[in-house]
Design a protein around this motif. Structure first.
Motif, mmCIF file in Angstrom:
data_model
loop_
_atom_site.group_PDB
_atom_site.id
_atom_site.type_symbol
_atom_site.label_atom_id
_atom_site.label_comp_id
_atom_site.label_asym_id
_atom_site.label_seq_id
_atom_site.Cartn_x
_atom_site.Cartn_y
_atom_site.Cartn_z
ATOM 1 N N GLY A 1 0.788 -1.258 -0.010
ATOM 2 C CA GLY A 1 -0.069 0.011 -0.105
ATOM 3 C C GLY A 1 0.882 1.207 -0.083
ATOM 4 N N ARG A 2 2.212 1.083 0.210
ATOM 5 C CA ARG A 2 3.001 2.296 -0.029
ATOM 6 C C ARG A 2 4.077 2.448 -1.110
ATOM 7 N N GLY A 3 4.010 1.611 -2.037
ATOM 8 C CA GLY A 3 4.715 1.585 -3.028
ATOM 9 C C GLY A 3 6.120 0.867 -2.860
ATOM 10 N N ALA A 4 7.093 1.117 -3.963
ATOM 11 C CA ALA A 4 8.187 0.437 -4.037
ATOM 12 C C ALA A 4 9.234 1.587 -4.356
ATOM 13 N N THR A 5 10.381 1.235 -3.826
ATOM 14 C CA THR A 5 11.551 2.166 -3.895
ATOM 15 C C THR A 5 12.701 1.293 -4.497
ATOM 16 N N ALA B 1 14.621 5.875 -4.263
ATOM 17 C CA ALA B 1 13.829 6.503 -5.294
ATOM 18 C C ALA B 1 12.622 5.567 -5.457
ATOM 19 N N PRO B 2 11.731 6.280 -5.594
ATOM 20 C CA PRO B 2 10.313 5.358 -6.052
ATOM 21 C C PRO B 2 10.289 4.704 -7.632
ATOM 22 N N ILE B 3 10.008 3.718 -7.782
ATOM 23 C CA ILE B 3 10.101 3.034 -9.156
ATOM 24 C C ILE B 3 8.562 2.574 -9.647
ATOM 25 N N ARG B 4 8.412 2.610 -10.922
ATOM 26 C CA ARG B 4 7.069 2.043 -11.484
ATOM 27 C C ARG B 4 7.314 1.254 -12.392
ATOM 28 N N SER B 5 6.657 0.242 -12.869
ATOM 29 C CA SER B 5 7.030 -0.813 -13.835
ATOM 30 C C SER B 5 6.395 -0.167 -15.181
ATOM 31 N N ALA C 1 15.828 -15.003 -9.662
ATOM 32 C CA ALA C 1 14.375 -14.680 -9.542
ATOM 33 C C ALA C 1 14.109 -13.441 -9.060
ATOM 34 N N GLY C 2 14.896 -13.142 -7.907
ATOM 35 C CA GLY C 2 14.799 -11.976 -7.122
ATOM 36 C C GLY C 2 15.135 -10.803 -8.094
ATOM 37 N N LEU C 3 16.086 -10.826 -8.961
ATOM 38 C CA LEU C 3 16.547 -9.792 -9.767
ATOM 39 C C LEU C 3 15.710 -9.691 -11.142
ATOM 40 N N GLU C 4 15.099 -10.656 -11.577
ATOM 41 C CA GLU C 4 14.106 -10.935 -12.605
ATOM 42 C C GLU C 4 12.747 -10.026 -12.110
ATOM 43 N N TYR C 5 12.385 -10.319 -11.076
ATOM 44 C CA TYR C 5 11.377 -9.521 -10.462
ATOM 45 C C TYR C 5 11.693 -7.728 -10.500
ATOM 46 N N LEU C 6 12.943 -7.490 -9.877
ATOM 47 C CA LEU C 6 13.354 -6.209 -9.752
ATOM 48 C C LEU C 6 13.158 -5.773 -11.168
ATOM 49 N N ALA C 7 13.815 -6.288 -12.059
ATOM 50 C CA ALA C 7 13.724 -5.949 -13.409
ATOM 51 C C ALA C 7 12.290 -5.460 -14.117
ATOM 52 N N VAL C 8 11.187 -6.379 -13.773
ATOM 53 C CA VAL C 8 10.080 -6.078 -14.132
ATOM 54 C C VAL C 8 9.382 -4.766 -13.249
ATOM 55 N N ALA C 9 9.734 -4.518 -11.967
ATOM 56 C CA ALA C 9 9.372 -3.508 -11.167
ATOM 57 C C ALA C 9 9.840 -2.176 -11.791
ATOM 58 N N ARG C 10 11.268 -2.492 -12.342
ATOM 59 C CA ARG C 10 11.706 -0.975 -12.877
ATOM 60 C C ARG C 10 11.672 -0.824 -14.327
ATOM 61 N N GLY C 11 10.672 -1.714 -14.779
ATOM 62 C CA GLY C 11 10.496 -1.571 -16.256
ATOM 63 C C GLY C 11 11.249 -2.052 -17.273
ATOM 64 N N LEU D 1 7.123 -6.431 -4.674
ATOM 65 C CA LEU D 1 7.876 -5.516 -5.181
ATOM 66 C C LEU D 1 7.157 -5.018 -6.583
ATOM 67 N N VAL D 2 6.847 -6.051 -7.405
ATOM 68 C CA VAL D 2 6.273 -5.778 -8.686
ATOM 69 C C VAL D 2 4.983 -5.101 -8.521
ATOM 70 N N THR D 3 4.272 -5.685 -7.521
ATOM 71 C CA THR D 3 2.776 -5.203 -7.226
ATOM 72 C C THR D 3 2.780 -3.659 -6.677
ATOM 73 N N GLU D 4 3.655 -3.482 -5.945
ATOM 74 C CA GLU D 4 3.540 -2.202 -5.249
ATOM 75 C C GLU D 4 4.286 -1.112 -6.487
ATOM 76 N N ALA D 5 5.256 -1.497 -7.443
ATOM 77 C CA ALA D 5 5.662 -0.762 -8.359
ATOM 78 C C ALA D 5 4.442 -0.688 -9.627
ATOM 79 N N GLY D 6 3.350 -1.255 -9.542
ATOM 80 C CA GLY D 6 2.219 -0.949 -10.388
ATOM 81 C C GLY D 6 2.060 -2.021 -11.339
ATOM 82 N N GLY D 7 2.686 -3.267 -11.143
ATOM 83 C CA GLY D 7 2.605 -4.256 -11.859
ATOM 84 C C GLY D 7 1.423 -5.175 -11.535
ATOM 85 N N ALA D 8 1.439 -6.557 -12.197
ATOM 86 C CA ALA D 8 0.302 -7.340 -11.841
ATOM 87 C C ALA D 8 0.929 -8.874 -11.837
ATOM 88 N N GLN D 9 0.256 -9.671 -11.073
ATOM 89 C CA GLN D 9 0.595 -11.326 -10.968
ATOM 90 C C GLN D 9 -0.596 -11.936 -11.090
#
Length: 281
Positions: A149-153, A157-161, A204-214, A235-243
């Motif tokens: 509910g508070r986003g991803a950084t 710095a905030p990140i968006r997918s 897997a963790g770095l692949e999710y981070l790559a999705v979260a940062r677009g 991380l992906v969800t809070e960056a605006g992504g979906a699963q």
């Protein structure tokens, strides 16, 4: 208890800086001194050559277990190495206590090869819901934090997918289809279709981070160990992504999911990946 810990009523003002410090400290003490310096006896095959554990994995998990349970009294740890030693530890994901879900070295094969593509994953969950996560890649100097509910950084710095351009070829990191059931293999091979460029996944963790940062459009995984996925999915969800799992419902960290499942930059991309998986299956 978790709300008090994360949101300020117990004296904290956001994602506790102490958790980030504990993750960094474990990496500094137990992981980085062994990077590119592992002795042969410090590398062990668990179930085969693709399932490795090192002294860094074991000692970093011990370090994090002590530090995290001290930060949140009454919490328990579900870690990759503790579950390997005692599978019943995994049952804590369905219990009432707050659970730290820990993968001390995600990308152990990359770590063993002396590469940079590994990270430490920590997630905090209760009653099956992930409330916060930390993804730390020490060689890359990247710390990603998500709070429900508070986003991803990323490094504060905030990140968006974001979303891929309409009609763009999707870049997807996927499980290797040979290490699956026949049905899951057929589903994953469905990604080898026009409009999707699929490649084998790394950490897997770095692949999710790559999705979260677009930087990556989606993942498609066929295994469901919580330590690999809990941190990244939040991380992906809070960056605006979906699963979503193959049946169209969210991934359940305690298991029993309809596999494969995807995490993607947005709902439309997740839908395209699921369509390909279903066509393959």
């Amino acid at each position: 208890m978790i709300d008090d810990f994360l949101y300020g009523t117990a004296g904290h003002t956001g994602p506790p800086a102490e958790v980030e410090a504990a993750v960094r400290a474990a990496a500094a003490a137990e992981i980085m001194p062994r990077h590119r310096k592992l002795a042969a006896h410090e590398i062990i095959e668990k179930s085969g050559p693709h399932d490795l554990v090192t002294a860094a994995d074991r000692l970093a998990e011990e370090h994090l277990t002590a530090a995290l349970t001290k930060l949140l009294p009454g919490s328990v740890v579900v870690g990759e190495e503790s579950v390997h030693a005692d599978p019943s530890v995994y049952d804590a994901l369905d219990g009432d206590a707050p659970v730290w879900i820990v993968d001390p070295v995600d990308g152990t094969r990359q770590f063993v090869r002396g590469e940079a593509g590994f990270c430490t994953l920590v997630a905090l969950a209760q009653h099956g819901e992930v409330h916060a996560s930390w993804t730390y890649a020490p060689v890359l100097g990247e710390m990603a934090v998500a709070v429900r509910g508070r986003g991803a950084t990323l490094n504060g710095a905030p990140i968006r997918s974001g979303a891929p351009a309409p009609g763009a070829v999707l870049n997807v990191a996927m499980s290797h289809p040979d290490y699956t059931t026949d049905a899951q293999k057929r589903a994953l091979l469905g990604l080898r279709t026009e409009g999707i460029a699929a490649r084998p996944c790394g950490s897997a963790g770095l692949e999710y981070l790559a999705v979260a940062r677009g930087d990556l459009d989606a993942t498609a995984f066929n295994w469901e160990y919580a330590w690999d996925h809990a941190a990244g999915l939040l991380l992906v969800t809070e960056a605006g992504g979906a699963q979503s799992t193959l049946s169209g419902v969210p991934f359940r960290i305690a298991g029993g999911n309809d596999l494969p499942f995807t995490a993607a930059r947005d709902e439309a991309t997740a839908g395209r990946v699921l369509t390909a998986l279903r066509a393959g299956g």
